[in-house]
Design a protein around this motif. Structure first.
Motif, PDB file in Angstrom:
ATOM      1  N   TRP A 367     -25.193   1.795   2.383  1.00 23.30           N
ATOM      2  CA  TRP A 367     -24.772   0.879   3.434  1.00 23.30           C
ATOM      3  C   TRP A 367     -24.567  -0.551   2.939  1.00 23.30           C
ATOM      4  CZ3 TRP A 367     -22.736   0.935   8.095  1.00 23.30           C
ATOM      5  CH2 TRP A 367     -22.768   2.115   8.824  1.00 23.30           C
ATOM      6  N   VAL A 368     -25.319  -0.987   1.924  1.00 21.83           N
ATOM      7  CA  VAL A 368     -25.159  -2.368   1.449  1.00 21.83           C
ATOM      8  C   VAL A 368     -23.742  -2.639   0.952  1.00 21.83           C
ATOM      9  CG1 VAL A 368     -25.815  -3.987  -0.380  1.00 21.83           C
ATOM     10  CG2 VAL A 368     -27.575  -2.913   1.018  1.00 21.83           C
ATOM     11  N   PRO A 369     -23.218  -1.843  -0.009  1.00 20.43           N
ATOM     12  CA  PRO A 369     -21.823  -2.105  -0.419  1.00 20.43           C
ATOM     13  C   PRO A 369     -20.820  -1.835   0.695  1.00 20.43           C
ATOM     14  CG  PRO A 369     -22.666  -0.120  -1.489  1.00 20.43           C
ATOM     15  CD  PRO A 369     -23.830  -0.783  -0.827  1.00 20.43           C
ATOM     16  N   LEU A 370     -21.102  -0.838   1.551  1.00 19.87           N
ATOM     17  CA  LEU A 370     -20.193  -0.552   2.659  1.00 19.87           C
ATOM     18  C   LEU A 370     -20.156  -1.731   3.628  1.00 19.87           C
ATOM     19  CD1 LEU A 370     -18.398   1.641   3.960  1.00 19.87           C
ATOM     20  CD2 LEU A 370     -20.417   2.421   5.218  1.00 19.87           C
ATOM     21  N   TYR A 371     -21.323  -2.285   3.923  1.00 16.19           N
ATOM     22  CA  TYR A 371     -21.387  -3.435   4.823  1.00 16.19           C
ATOM     23  C   TYR A 371     -20.703  -4.647   4.193  1.00 16.19           C
ATOM     24  CZ  TYR A 371     -23.305  -7.175   7.712  1.00 16.19           C
ATOM     25  OH  TYR A 371     -23.431  -8.271   8.545  1.00 16.19           O
ATOM     26  N   ASP A 372     -21.005  -4.887   2.919  1.00 16.43           N
ATOM     27  CA  ASP A 372     -20.511  -6.087   2.244  1.00 16.43           C
ATOM     28  C   ASP A 372     -19.003  -6.048   2.023  1.00 16.43           C
ATOM     29  OD1 ASP A 372     -21.618  -8.580   0.988  1.00 16.43           O
ATOM     30  OD2 ASP A 372     -20.535  -7.805  -0.748  1.00 16.43           O
ATOM     31  N   ARG A 373     -18.467  -4.871   1.700  1.00 18.41           N
ATOM     32  CA  ARG A 373     -17.061  -4.765   1.305  1.00 18.41           C
ATOM     33  C   ARG A 373     -16.141  -4.255   2.419  1.00 18.41           C
ATOM     34  NH1 ARG A 373     -17.597  -8.214  -2.628  1.00 18.41           N
ATOM     35  NH2 ARG A 373     -18.979  -7.515  -4.300  1.00 18.41           N
ATOM     36  N   ALA A 374     -16.702  -3.622   3.441  1.00 14.23           N
ATOM     37  CA  ALA A 374     -15.852  -3.042   4.485  1.00 14.23           C
ATOM     38  C   ALA A 374     -16.177  -3.597   5.872  1.00 14.23           C
ATOM     39  CB  ALA A 374     -15.977  -1.521   4.492  1.00 14.23           C
ATOM     40  N   VAL A 375     -17.451  -3.543   6.264  1.00 15.09           N
ATOM     41  CA  VAL A 375     -17.825  -3.950   7.616  1.00 15.09           C
ATOM     42  C   VAL A 375     -17.590  -5.447   7.827  1.00 15.09           C
ATOM     43  CG1 VAL A 375     -19.708  -4.127   9.280  1.00 15.09           C
ATOM     44  CG2 VAL A 375     -19.488  -2.080   7.850  1.00 15.09           C
TER      45      VAL A 375
END
Length: 552
Positions: A367-375
């Protein structure tokens, strides 16, 4: 040398110097993230299997071993506030981190020596509590890392991203420490199993020192924040009969250059209308004018008053984090009790229920890279906010997600009880009893908890740092650790209250020794209701909250 170098670069000199400073700052932050990961590898390499060391090597009974671990973990959660106070008041963040890292090395060294030479338990305890003291550096490290960024929009966006990756580094450390190092202890013995964390702690010191030239050190120690807070309270009480002027320009303030306050290294804070009684501390009376300089216990600056107001505004938000932590801690308690009854077989391998917490860690790491790069980019386009969400909104989303996790756990418990009522307990080839339902049905609730962490725990880190006064950022960053510790205690009290209330008149209650006789689903519904109530209170607090306004 610097002036000559910039001048020789012509019109683009400033851009190149900025680029070079950015690279240096990025290098320093990278070293901090790796350092933090190494520290948590060491910590979880020591803590994850610690109860077994007490039982096997120190011959403690189960209750004594569990209490010893609980006491040590509780101490480890409280000491960060002491380290943060030391950093803000006297040593500064750099030297506090250095001191804590050196103490950690000493602690891991004593623990390793004790395990290697089978020394007395008192020696092991000494090393253990040195580790708790030296490992108190996390909020100071997070604040020091955030200090590496400036105040313009692009820098603040990078700072927000740093908090995401800082939490990511914690979970990398916990994953490696809680799996690989525990396996080393089991397969190759305690001396090597504890020796590796000791070596990692030494490497952490080396890496932190190696980055010295790349760090920006923005905030010098500014003296005791507790003293400044006490001065405001005393001055306001002394002037209880003084009327604060409607024109805030008449309140006492230090007129420093570039918006700096009388507090060393701290920018001036703009006046706010909340807690107006405290403004009396900044009213300059005739008696104050007659005493030059006026006593700080009678006359305070607006910035000093606003420091206390900032803390008072933070506390209700912090209190909501206690309930969040109380629900979150179920991953290591009731989730495990639930998993202990499920079918643990994966082919010929049996999966211990406690191991499933790895899915929480993996969820965070996803979730960290998903949040940082997408969300964040998507939310930024929708809201126009540089961080995608405001800090309060981000934490609120996590509160909702954790409610979903409790509902998911409750739904699984209902399904488990239905399977139990239809089939009873089966006996495996190894003689163990289990409900004929795979333990991997628990994975969704662990994954949802991981998502809640990314929103709320990381949001707390950024919020407490950003909204704290400049000279109190380490202390306020330590509030998250204190909320987590109190959340664990609150969870224990809740379980005790539930057991004593429901186990009456011969009834087993909701959480008996054999949970098949109880109603763990009711307990999860209760937690979900507490989460909903906590979120409702949080909405009111968020609406009331005024973000800090710094005078530049």
């Amino acid at each position: 040398m610097e002036a000559v170098e910039v001048e020789s670069k012509g019109a683009h000199g400033d851009d190149r110097r900025t680029s070079r400073n950015d690279r240096r700052s990025s290098w320093g932050c990278t070293l901090l993230l790796v350092n933090n990961s190494l520290q948590y590898m060491s910590y979880f390499g020591l803590s994850t299997n610690l109860v077994n060391y007490f039982k096997v090597e120190l011959h403690a009974d189960s209750k004594s071993a569990a209490n010893s671990v609980t006491n040590w973990v509780g101490t480890s959660a409280i000491t960060p506030l002491a380290a943060a106070y030391l950093a803000d008041s006297f040593l500064g963040r750099y030297w506090t981190i250095t001191l804590c890292l050196v103490i950690s090395v000493a602690g891991y060294g004593v623990v390793t020596a004790s395990a290697s030479a089978a020394l007395q338990s008192a020696v092991f305890y000494a090393g253990l509590y040195l580790v708790a003291l030296g490992g108190a550096v996390s909020p100071v490290m997070a604040s020091f890392g955030a200090d590496q960024f400036g105040d313009d929009e692009s820098e603040r966006a990078r700072q927000s991203s740093f908090f995401n990756w800082f939490y990511f580094s914690i979970n990398v450390g916990s994953l490696v420490g809680g799996t690989v190092l525990v396996w080393v202890q089991t397969a190759h013995g305690w001396p090597l199993g504890y020796g590796i964390p000791a070596l990692l702690s030494v490497l952490a010191v080396v890496l932190f020192s190696a980055g010295t030239g790349a760090y920006r050190t923005h905030q010098p120690p500014a003296g005791s924040p507790l003293t400044r807070i006490a001065q405001v309270v005393v001055a306001a009480v002394r002037k209880w009969d003084v009327e604060a002027p409607d024109d805030v320009a008449l309140l006492h303030e230090y007129d420093g250059e570039d918006g700096m306050s009388a507090i060393l290294g701290s920018r001036r804070l703009a006046h706010t209308d909340q807690f107006r009684f405290l403004d009396k501390a900044a009213v300059e009376t005739a008696g104050d004018k007659a005493m030059q300089p006026a006593s700080p216990w009678r006359l305070c600056t607006v910035t000093q008053v606003e420091e206390l107001k900032c803390v008072l505004r933070l506390l209700p938000v912090w209190a909501c984090g206690i309930i969040f932590a109380a629900a979150f801690t179920q991953i290591s308690t009731t989730f495990v009790l639930q998993g202990d009854t499920l079918d643990p077989r994966l082919g010929s391998f049996r999966v211990p229920a406690a191991v499933l917490s790895i899915f929480d860690t993996l969820s965070v790491m996803l979730w960290v890279p998903l949040y940082d790069r997408a969300v964040v980019p998507l939310a930024r386009r929708l809201t126009g906010h540089r961080g995608g969400f405001t800090q309060l909104a981000r934490m609120g989303v996590g509160l909702v997600i954790l409610t979903v996790a409790m509902l998911t756990a409750g739904a699984l418990e209902v399904a488990r009880r239905r399977v139990l009522s239809r089939h009873g307990m089966l006996v495996g080839a190894d003689g163990a009893e289990y409900v004929p339902m795979s333990i991997f049905w628990q994975v969704p609730q662990y994954v949802v908890v991981g998502a809640a962490e990314v929103f709320t725990f990381i949001g707390q880190m950024e919020f407490f740092y950003d909204q704290a006064p400049d000279a109190m950022r380490s202390v306020c960053s330590g509030l998250g650790s204190a909320a987590f510790a109190l959340g664990n205690y609150a969870s224990s009290l809740l379980v005790t209250a539930v057991v004593s209330t429901t186990a009456t008149n011969g009834q087993p209650g909701w959480i008996p020794d054999d949970i098949n006789d109880g109603h763990l689903d009711y307990f999860f519904w209760l937690l979900a209701m507490l989460c909903v109530g906590n979120f409702g209170a949080y909405l009111l607090i968020a609406r009331w909250y005024n973000y800090k306004n710094t005078v530049y």
